[in-house]
Design an enzyme around this catalytic site. Structure first.
Site, PDB file in Angstrom:
ATOM      1  CG  ASP A  88      -2.185   2.187   6.388  1.00  0.00           C
ATOM      2  OD1 ASP A  88      -2.282   1.929   5.163  1.00  0.00           O
ATOM      3  OD2 ASP A  88      -2.568   3.261   6.883  1.00  0.00           O
TER       4      ASP A  88
ATOM      5  CB  THR B 139      -2.597   2.725  -4.079  1.00  0.00           C
ATOM      6  OG1 THR B 139      -3.093   3.907  -3.443  1.00  0.00           O
ATOM      7  CG2 THR B 139      -2.553   2.972  -5.580  1.00  0.00           C
TER       8      THR B 139
ATOM      9  CE  LYS C  90      -5.179  -1.219  -1.640  1.00  0.00           C
ATOM     10  NZ  LYS C  90      -4.317  -0.592  -0.602  1.00  0.00           N
TER      11      LYS C  90
ATOM     12  CG  ASP D 196      -1.647   1.233   1.480  1.00  0.00           C
ATOM     13  OD1 ASP D 196      -2.380   1.648   0.569  1.00  0.00           O
ATOM     14  OD2 ASP D 196      -1.489   1.829   2.564  1.00  0.00           O
TER      15      ASP D 196
ATOM     16  CG  ASP E 260      -1.451   7.689   0.556  1.00  0.00           C
ATOM     17  OD1 ASP E 260      -0.545   8.529   0.474  1.00  0.00           O
ATOM     18  OD2 ASP E 260      -2.236   7.443  -0.378  1.00  0.00           O
TER      19      ASP E 260
END
Length: 266
Positions: free
Chosen positions: A216, A42, A193, A8, A10
């Site tokens: 995250d 992402t 994803k 990922d 951010d």
């Protein structure tokens, strides 16, 4: 042996100032030089991800829109996979968000479109180095090739409630998930994803146990479940930490570097 590292952006490799540390850049460039496929996965639009991939020196397709678009950038502009929202689903979601008076971005053909210019959209686009288009109303436009709809609100509880309500309303017809406490993503049900990772792994002949994934947020759950080695950042949501094999350090402390050192042998 890990042959594919999926990341990922951010909150995983990019800190709050939307930069990656030199340690992270060096770690990833070393992996690329060793022939390991480093893939970005992402929720960002493709246009907001290309500069990140170039900065990191990557040579793999980009997974954007939560998995709704897999596209090359390094030696071609080819689209490998794409799934979009139907016009009916997009219109229904738009009407709900407008009724609730929640700001949303519409992504159509990788162009960000809004009805009203505001500080919210200017901040969002400035941070991601992208352009946007303002229209008078979504009511009169033809909805086609909709990559996703992103609802944004500064009130995290409001977004949490919205995500729950939308999932009840669409009842599995769409993929609806929070990508940050303040973002609710609305996409085609196949735009995950996890699905995108499985597509690339099959293309490259890489087995699940040869994949490591690190993220995250809750939209990274499908990503981690598609990997043999599941890593949650120290700043990850509790939902993600629960399914992880390893909880690394935070993004500010270069948690990805620690995870790479632990699981990808020199």
């Amino acid at each position: 042996m890990i042959k594919m590292l999926v990341l990922d952006i951010d909150g995983t490799i990019y800190r709050k100032d939307y930069t990656a540390s030199e340690a992270v850049k060096t770690t990833l460039k070393n992996l690329v030089e060793r022939g390991i496929k480093v893939v970005l996965a992402t929720g960002r639009m493709y246009a907001a991800t290309v500069h990140v991939a170039k900065e990191l020196g990557l040579n793999t397709p980009i997974i954007s829109y939560q998995g709704g678009l897999i596209k090359e950038f390094y030696h071609s502009n080819d689209t490998l996979f794409q799934c979009t929202l139907s016009a009916d689903h997009a219109r229904k979601a738009i009407n709900i968000l407008k009724e609730k008076k929640i700001h949303f971005n519409l992504y159509m053909d990788d162009i960000l479109i809004v009805e009203t210019d505001s500080e919210t959209i200017r901040k969002y686009t400035d941070e991601r180095k992208i352009q946007y288009r303002i229209i008078d109303s979504f009511d009169g436009i033809e909805l086609k090739n909709i990559n996703k709809i992103l609802a944004i609100d500064t009130n995290a509880e409001k977004i949490e409630k919205l995500t729950e309500e939308l999932n009840e309303t669409f009842n599995g017809e769409l993929y609806i998930v929070r990508s940050t406490p303040n973002f609710c993503e609305i996409a085609n049900k196949e735009a995950t994803k996890g699905n995108a990772i499985r597509y690339l792994a099959k293309k490259w002949g890489i087995r699940k146990e040869e994949i490591m994934a690190c993220g995250d947020q809750d939209n990274d759950i499908e990503m981690l479940l598609s990997a043999g080695t599941k890593v949650a950042m120290g700043n990850a949501t509790e939902n993600l930490k629960k399914i992880a094999d390893f909880v690394t350090d935070t993004v500010d402390n270069d948690g990805v570097c620690l995870a790479v050192k632990k699981f990808i042998k020199e």
